[in-house]
Design an enzyme around this catalytic site. Structure first.
Site, short mmCIF file in Angstrom:
data_model
loop_
_atom_site.label_atom_id
_atom_site.label_comp_id
_atom_site.label_asym_id
_atom_site.label_seq_id
_atom_site.Cartn_x
_atom_site.Cartn_y
_atom_site.Cartn_z
N ASP A 67 0.79 -1.11 -0.24
CA ASP A 67 -0.25 -0.01 0.13
C ASP A 67 0.91 1.48 0.27
OD1 ASP A 67 0.68 -0.43 2.59
OD2 ASP A 67 -0.98 -0.75 3.62
N ASP A 136 -8.31 -1.99 13.80
CA ASP A 136 -9.76 -2.49 13.42
C ASP A 136 -10.01 -3.79 12.38
OD1 ASP A 136 -8.12 -1.45 10.89
OD2 ASP A 136 -9.50 0.11 11.02
N HIS A 138 -8.29 -3.81 10.15
CA HIS A 138 -7.30 -4.07 8.48
C HIS A 138 -6.05 -5.23 7.84
CE1 HIS A 138 -4.61 -0.02 9.43
NE2 HIS A 138 -4.32 -1.21 8.93
N GLU A 143 -9.97 -1.09 5.03
CA GLU A 143 -10.80 -0.49 6.07
C GLU A 143 -12.26 -1.78 6.89
OE1 GLU A 143 -8.46 1.33 8.24
OE2 GLU A 143 -8.15 2.86 8.21
P1 PGA Z 1 1.23 -2.72 13.17
O1 PGA Z 1 0.53 -1.44 11.84
O2 PGA Z 1 2.60 -3.58 12.97
O3 PGA Z 1 2.16 -0.78 13.08
O4 PGA Z 1 0.96 -2.42 13.99
C1 PGA Z 1 -0.45 -3.05 11.50
C2 PGA Z 1 -1.01 -2.20 10.30
O5 PGA Z 1 -2.13 -0.97 10.36
O6 PGA Z 1 -1.24 -3.45 9.17
#
Ligand code: PGA
Length: 261
Positions: A67, A136, A138, A143
């Protein structure tokens, strides 16, 4: 889905790095899908150590992005392109042409998304995709309520994700972009092997919903249940809300059948 519970993040990073090294040993030009965020860093550290020790030859290895933020100036240090170059491409000593990602600064973002899906296909598809998970639920920047059939496209970040990511922008949520390009869930599911790493108690609820809840777009990571070869690696804290933790420990501990061999 295989759920491997490891003692801590370092052990998870080591296990996944060994799986990637094994992939590159048997397929030297395999395309590795990399994720950003804090969680995958132990994977990249362990992989870098293996390369430095001569345990794996990465001269033909290829990596691709999951992404990207939309609208950051080209070369912005927190763009995912710059992040992947800093955290993966440079430490592993990969060449500039070994790396593909979507163009977050394109004037026509939709065309850039479609071009990225085509680029992934013409590269032969992703062999192993590393995934993190948002609090959340995702994956990538898909999302909650993202279509499970979605392709690479522009998305609007939830407030929760912008709060979670503000730490990369001087703790100033105003600096966190609102829009992103993300591989769609349908795109992600085309990778040959999905490996999701989750560490820390903050991810426990999302992990339980992903592994033990129904497949539902409200928890995008639950789409992993649809994939024929998905591995979820979690530390004890992230596993703490799994009802089947005991079963997973007995089934998968010390039996790494998942390594894609
Ligand atoms: P993080 O992010 O590893 O910084 O917790 C994970 C994500 O948002 O996919």
């Amino acid at each position: 889905m295989e759920v491997v519970i490891v003692p801590d993040a370092k052990a998870g990073g080591e296990l996944i790095a060994e799986s990637i090294a094994a992939l590159w040993r048997r397929k030297p030009d395999a395309l590795l899908g990399v994720a950003t965020g804090s969680t995958p860093l132990p994977i990249y550290d362990a992989l870098t150590a293996k390369v430095a020790a001569g345990a794996v030859d990465v001269s033909r290895a290829r990596v691709c992005q999951l992404d990207e933020y939309v609208g950051l100036p080209v070369g912005h240090p927190e763009s995912y392109r710059a992040t992947v170059i800093r955290q993966v491409v440079e430490p592993l000593g990969l060449g500039a042409d070994s790396f593909i990602g979507p163009d977050g600064s394109a004037a026509d973002v939709q065309a850039a998304c479609e071009a990225y899906d085509r680029a992934l296909s013409s590269a032969g598809g992703v062999d192993l995709q590393i995934l993190g998970i948002g609090t959340d639920g995702h994956i990538g920047f898909n999302e909650p309520c993202s279509s499970l059939a979605s392709r690479t496209r522009i998305k609007t970040l939830t407030e929760q994700t912008r709060v979670d990511n503000a730490r990369f922008f001087d703790d100033d949520i105003e600096q966190v972009p609102h829009h992103v390009i993300t591989q769609g869930i349908g795109t992600i599911l085309e990778a040959r092997h999905l490996v999701l790493l989750a560490t820390g108690e903050g991810k426990a609820e999302a992990v339980a919903a992903t592994v033990e809840g129904p497949v539902a777009s409200v928890v995008p990571a639950s789409a992993l249940q649809l994939h024929p070869h998905a591995t979820v690696v979690v530390d004890e804290a992230a596993a703490s809300k799994l009802k089947l933790a005991h079963y997973f420990r007995h089934t998968y501990a010390n039996k790494p059948t998942w390594q894609g061999l």
